[in-house]
Enzyme design. Structure first.
Site, PDB file in Angstrom:
ATOM      1  N   HIS A  11       0.828  -1.218   0.000  1.00  0.00           N
ATOM      2  CA  HIS A  11       0.000   0.000   0.000  1.00  0.00           C
ATOM      3  C   HIS A  11       0.855   1.258   0.000  1.00  0.00           C
ATOM      4  O   HIS A  11       0.354   2.335  -0.316  1.00  0.00           O
ATOM      5  CB  HIS A  11      -1.064  -0.024   1.103  1.00  0.00           C
ATOM      6  CG  HIS A  11      -0.621   0.316   2.489  1.00  0.00           C
ATOM      7  ND1 HIS A  11      -0.347  -0.634   3.450  1.00  0.00           N
ATOM      8  CD2 HIS A  11      -0.424   1.508   3.096  1.00  0.00           C
ATOM      9  CE1 HIS A  11      -0.004  -0.041   4.578  1.00  0.00           C
ATOM     10  NE2 HIS A  11      -0.045   1.270   4.396  1.00  0.00           N
ATOM     11  N   ASP A  59       1.180  -7.708   2.409  1.00  0.00           N
ATOM     12  CA  ASP A  59       1.262  -6.276   2.079  1.00  0.00           C
ATOM     13  C   ASP A  59       2.715  -5.817   1.917  1.00  0.00           C
ATOM     14  O   ASP A  59       3.243  -5.095   2.741  1.00  0.00           O
ATOM     15  CB  ASP A  59       0.558  -5.475   3.197  1.00  0.00           C
ATOM     16  CG  ASP A  59       0.284  -4.035   2.798  1.00  0.00           C
ATOM     17  OD1 ASP A  59       0.870  -3.557   1.810  1.00  0.00           O
ATOM     18  OD2 ASP A  59      -0.519  -3.373   3.493  1.00  0.00           O
ATOM     19  N   SER A  64       3.892   2.155   8.517  1.00  0.00           N
ATOM     20  CA  SER A  64       3.704   1.171   7.470  1.00  0.00           C
ATOM     21  C   SER A  64       5.013   0.978   6.743  1.00  0.00           C
ATOM     22  O   SER A  64       5.678   1.949   6.387  1.00  0.00           O
ATOM     23  CB  SER A  64       2.627   1.625   6.501  1.00  0.00           C
ATOM     24  OG  SER A  64       1.389   1.285   7.020  1.00  0.00           O
TER      25      SER A  64
HETATM   26  N1  ARG Z   1      -4.957   0.658   7.682  1.00  0.00           N
HETATM   27  C1  ARG Z   1      -3.629   0.657   7.131  1.00  0.00           C
HETATM   28  C2  ARG Z   1      -2.953   2.047   7.350  1.00  0.00           C
HETATM   29  O1  ARG Z   1      -3.533   2.941   7.853  1.00  0.00           O
HETATM   30  C3  ARG Z   1      -3.577   0.176   5.724  1.00  0.00           C
HETATM   31  C4  ARG Z   1      -4.262   1.033   4.713  1.00  0.00           C
HETATM   32  C5  ARG Z   1      -4.185   0.543   3.302  1.00  0.00           C
HETATM   33  N2  ARG Z   1      -5.202  -0.446   2.986  1.00  0.00           N
HETATM   34  C6  ARG Z   1      -6.499  -0.161   2.666  1.00  0.00           C
HETATM   35  N3  ARG Z   1      -7.331  -1.145   2.470  1.00  0.00           N
HETATM   36  N4  ARG Z   1      -6.948   1.062   2.498  1.00  0.00           N
HETATM   37  O2  ARG Z   1      -2.694   2.863   6.603  1.00  0.00           O
HETATM   38  N1  ASP Z   2      -1.467   1.389   8.005  1.00  0.00           N
HETATM   39  C1  ASP Z   2      -0.720   2.443   8.675  1.00  0.00           C
HETATM   40  C2  ASP Z   2       0.280   3.116   7.734  1.00  0.00           C
HETATM   41  O1  ASP Z   2       0.032   3.175   6.555  1.00  0.00           O
HETATM   42  C3  ASP Z   2      -0.080   1.941   9.915  1.00  0.00           C
HETATM   43  C4  ASP Z   2      -0.978   2.106  11.110  1.00  0.00           C
HETATM   44  O2  ASP Z   2      -1.719   3.089  11.158  1.00  0.00           O
HETATM   45  O3  ASP Z   2      -0.899   1.260  11.993  1.00  0.00           O
HETATM   46  O4  ASP Z   2       1.234   3.722   8.145  1.00  0.00           O
END
Ligand code: ARG
Ligand code: ASP
Length: 709
Positions: free
Chosen positions: A83, A218, A644
């Site tokens: 991502h 990921d 991330s």
């Molecule tokens: N929750 C994770 C972070 O804040 C991964 C986000 C990317 N994935 C998604 N399905 N949007 O960024």
């Molecule tokens: N998914 C998040 C990021 O993109 C990581 C988190 O918020 O735990 O940095």
């Protein structure tokens, strides 16, 4: 029984207290080291951060401003999340070469793909510059003080010694109580090496986002290229793979519950030291407002996306972007409530009040908490008005967002004249082409109707522009979307064609433009100034509160600075958790779970045929464990957005996992970290290597790495 209980209590309390916190790697205390060792770490603080010899920090750059990455080979091979590399993978994709869908693997360095604009920044050294930054700020008013600090930072950034290819960056810690200078090196030739198909790299998509148990691979891989002198250089085909000062060996020996883990990276922003009244406001007022707005936008988009495959493609990335924090905020509110964060904060504040009086510091700190109450009450309507403006006008309604960019153009015209205006106009026209490629008037119109209705009904009346006072949302929508040129690229180009003065005139006659201009003007006049004014007071209070906490807390208190996008380490253990009564989540997931979730042809839960075959044959090579293929694991590391792509490192400094998310029940960790339910989610490195080697047939990349067991 009683004795046992008591014993258990005594035994578990210190273990719990060792969790949480994001620490500055150059300033690890004896206490940190002791905690890390008691959790199982086998390294010295010197191995983590040193200016004299290579250390872990030399393998962990920030990736393109918002994520983290790590160097995993002597040839500058870089690992980060799928991502995090998503935009780059997407921008190389075409219908014939759809790397998002099918994955991409460079089979030689010649096949690696350049990504103009992408940068990777290493930290060379870290030192405290607090005294220099605060010079001449004593006895200034808050506003003058902030200004002087900015001036000092600007001039120190220029004057502090560094090499010509390096940068100085000065950041504040502990809410203005400490300033630290980072010398950085930024590499600009970053090439895409590999990415799995989205059905692995984004497996589970929005449904599984922020959720454990998780089965997402990921990850993506890049390579850093440098000039012949191994220093940062602009892209050139003559550049060579960067030779890092340090790269992380990969431990394929596997992880099990209670193993030590440490996550190194660039956490973006946390607010762990807010007073209870601020947390209450987030839980009861601000988060719910933002959730409601995004909920409405998502429902509309989802409705269209389900019916129309074209719209599904156009809105996939926008939808994911809106959904990510929508989902996070919902989890955050639930978690803050469930963990009694406000009550815990109130208790802490009662204790704090006692410290203040014991230390005889009433004059200095005695009014802090009552002042917070007053200022947070005062800022509430303005904070709400601001969130509505940002979420509705700047974020989630495309016509208004585009209109706002044109409004900024008019500002350029007013401030800098025709030439600057024309230059910027041409850039805007060029970049809007991509915006409109993914624009559907039908979707945006429905989103607008929902969101403008919320705006009319929920924003405090005194902040609304006349155009929205007593407006009827349906009528307004029909009017704007029936008449505005902003609903198509052709329309915008027509509005922007011609001499500057004529363009400004045309814009101001456009229904959509008129509305965003009126909304912006109302916001700028009625919300922003007062918001800034109170916010400045809150900032000053927060700084003093932080100072008091640092000064008055017991000697062994674990007080870490809030995240600010600088390099931190957080440590903990591999650990499961109890999300609710009678349910325990194991800390490791396996490929079996991917197959359990498999829904053929589903856009979230499809699985590549090749992966199913490997699963059926249990063909896991050296990466499996007792006939099973581990996929993800969780731990008690305190992470946030920006972490991330961060490496999860074992007791000896080897890479065991790749951080990418947190669990739903613990998303409140940005405000209140509770070691019972806050967990970070990592991909197991064995799964990464299995995908690279067995699934993609890119074993040459694994050969570049150093594997240990
Ligand atoms: N929750 C994770 C972070 O804040 C991964 C986000 C990317 N994935 C998604 N399905 N949007 O960024
Ligand atoms: N998914 C998040 C990021 O993109 C990581 C988190 O918020 O735990 O940095």
């Amino acid at each position: 029984m009683k004795l046992l209980r008591l014993l258990v209590l005594f035994l578990t309390v210190p273990a719990v207290a060792q969790q949480g916190g994001m620490w500055i790697p150059s300033l690890l205390s004896g206490l940190n080291e002791k905690e890390m060792k008691s959790l199982g770490m086998k390294m010295k603080a010197e191995d983590i951060y040193s200016v004299n010899h290579s250390s872990l920090k030399d393998a962990v750059p920030q990736f393109d401003g918002g994520c983290t990455a790590e160097v995993i080979s002597p040839q500058g091979l870089l690992l980060t999340n799928h991502h995090c590399g998503y935009d780059n993978i997407q921008s190389h994709s075409t219908l014939e070469h759809d790397y998002l869908t099918n994955g991409f693997w460079a089979m030689s360095q010649a096949e690696e793909l350049p990504n103009p604009g992408v940068v990777v920044t290493f930290i060379v050294s870290i030192d405290d510059v607090t005294t220099k930054v605060l010079e001449g700020t004593q006895s200034l008013s808050e506003e003058a003080r902030q200004k002087k600090i900015q001036e000092n930072i600007t001039s120190l950034t220029k004057s502090l010694p560094k090499e010509s290819w390096q940068e100085n960056s000065i950041r504040t810690f502990y809410e203005g109580n400490q300033y630290i200078r980072f010398i950085t090196e930024t590499f600009k030739d970053i090439r895409l090496v590999g990415a799995p198909p989205s059905s692995i790299g984004k497996f589970g998509s929005d449904t599984d986002n922020w959720v454990w148990p998780r089965h997402t691979g990921d990850f993506s891989m890049f390579r850093i290229y440098a000039g012949k002198d191994n220093r940062p250089a602009e892209y050139s085909k003559d550049n060579v793979p960067y030779k890092p000062k340090h790269f992380l060996p990969v431990n394929i020996g596997g992880v099990k519950e209670n193993d030590f883990t440490m996550v190194f990276g660039y956490p973006g922003r946390t607010t762990e030291y807010l007073p209870a009244v601020a947390v209450e406001q987030i839980v009861n007022v601000l988060d719910p407002a933002k959730i409601e707005i995004r909920d409405a936008a998502l429902k509309v988009e989802d409705g269209f996306m389900r019916k129309d495959p074209q719209i599904k493609i156009q809105y996939a990335s926008k939808y994911a972007g809106i959904a990510n924090y929508w989902k996070k905020w919902i989890g955050e509110v639930q978690g803050l409530k469930k963990s009694n964060a406000v009550a815990i904060k109130r208790n802490y504040e009662a204790q704090f009040t006692q410290w203040v009086s014991k230390a005889g510091k009433q004059a200095e700190y005695g009014n802090l908490l009552p002042d917070f109450e007053v200022q947070y009450k005062a800022i509430e309507p303005y904070a709400l008005g601001r969130d509505y403006f940002v979420e509705v006008a700047l974020r989630n309604t495309e016509l208004l967002t585009i209109g706002y960019r044109l409004y900024q153009l008019e500002q350029v015209y007013n401030a800098k004249g025709a030439q600057s205006f024309t230059d910027r106009k041409n850039n805007t026209i060029a970049s809007l082409e991509a915006t409109y490629k993914d624009y559907s008037k039908a979707v945006d119109e429905k989103v607008f109707e929902q969101l403008i209705a919320l705006y009319i009904n929920k924003v405090p009346k005194q902040f609304l522009p006349d155009a929205l006072l007593n407006a009827n949302a349906a009528q307004l929508t029909a009017d704007v979307y029936g008449k505005s040129g902003l609903v198509s690229y052709e329309g915008v180009k027509q509005l922007l064609a011609g001499e500057p003065a004529a363009v400004i005139q045309k814009l101001n006659a456009d229904k959509g433009y008129q509305l965003i201009k009126a909304m912006t003007a109302a916001y700028m006049e009625k919300v922003a100034p007062k918001y800034e004014e109170i916010n400045l007071k809150i900032t000053a209070l927060q700084r003093t509160y932080m100072k008091a906490i640092l000064e008055l807390s017991p000697k062994d208190a674990r007080i870490f600075p809030d995240a600010n996008s600088t390099l931190r380490i957080t440590y903990g253990k591999v650990k499961g958790y109890e999300p609710r009564d009678a349910v325990y989540y194991e800390p490791v997931t396996y490929l079996d779970g991917v197959i359990e979730k498999y829904v053929p042809n589903d856009y979230e839960f499809d699985v590549p045929q090749k992966l199913i075959e490997l699963y059926n044959k249990k063909d896991y090579g050296q990466y499996g464990e007792n006939g099973k293929m581990p996929v993800c694991f969780i731990g008690t590391n305190h992470t946030t957005g920006g972490n991330s792509g961060s490496p999860a490192i074992d007791a000896k400094g080897n890479l065991i996992g790749l951080n990418f998310d947190r669990v739903w029940e613990g998303t409140m960790s940005d405000i209140h970290y509770d070691p019972n339910i806050c967990r970070n989610i990592m991909v197991d490195m064995r799964y990464v290597l299995f995908i690279v080697d067995k699934f993609a047939g890119a074993g040459h990349l694994v050969k570049e790495m150093k594997l240990v067991k």
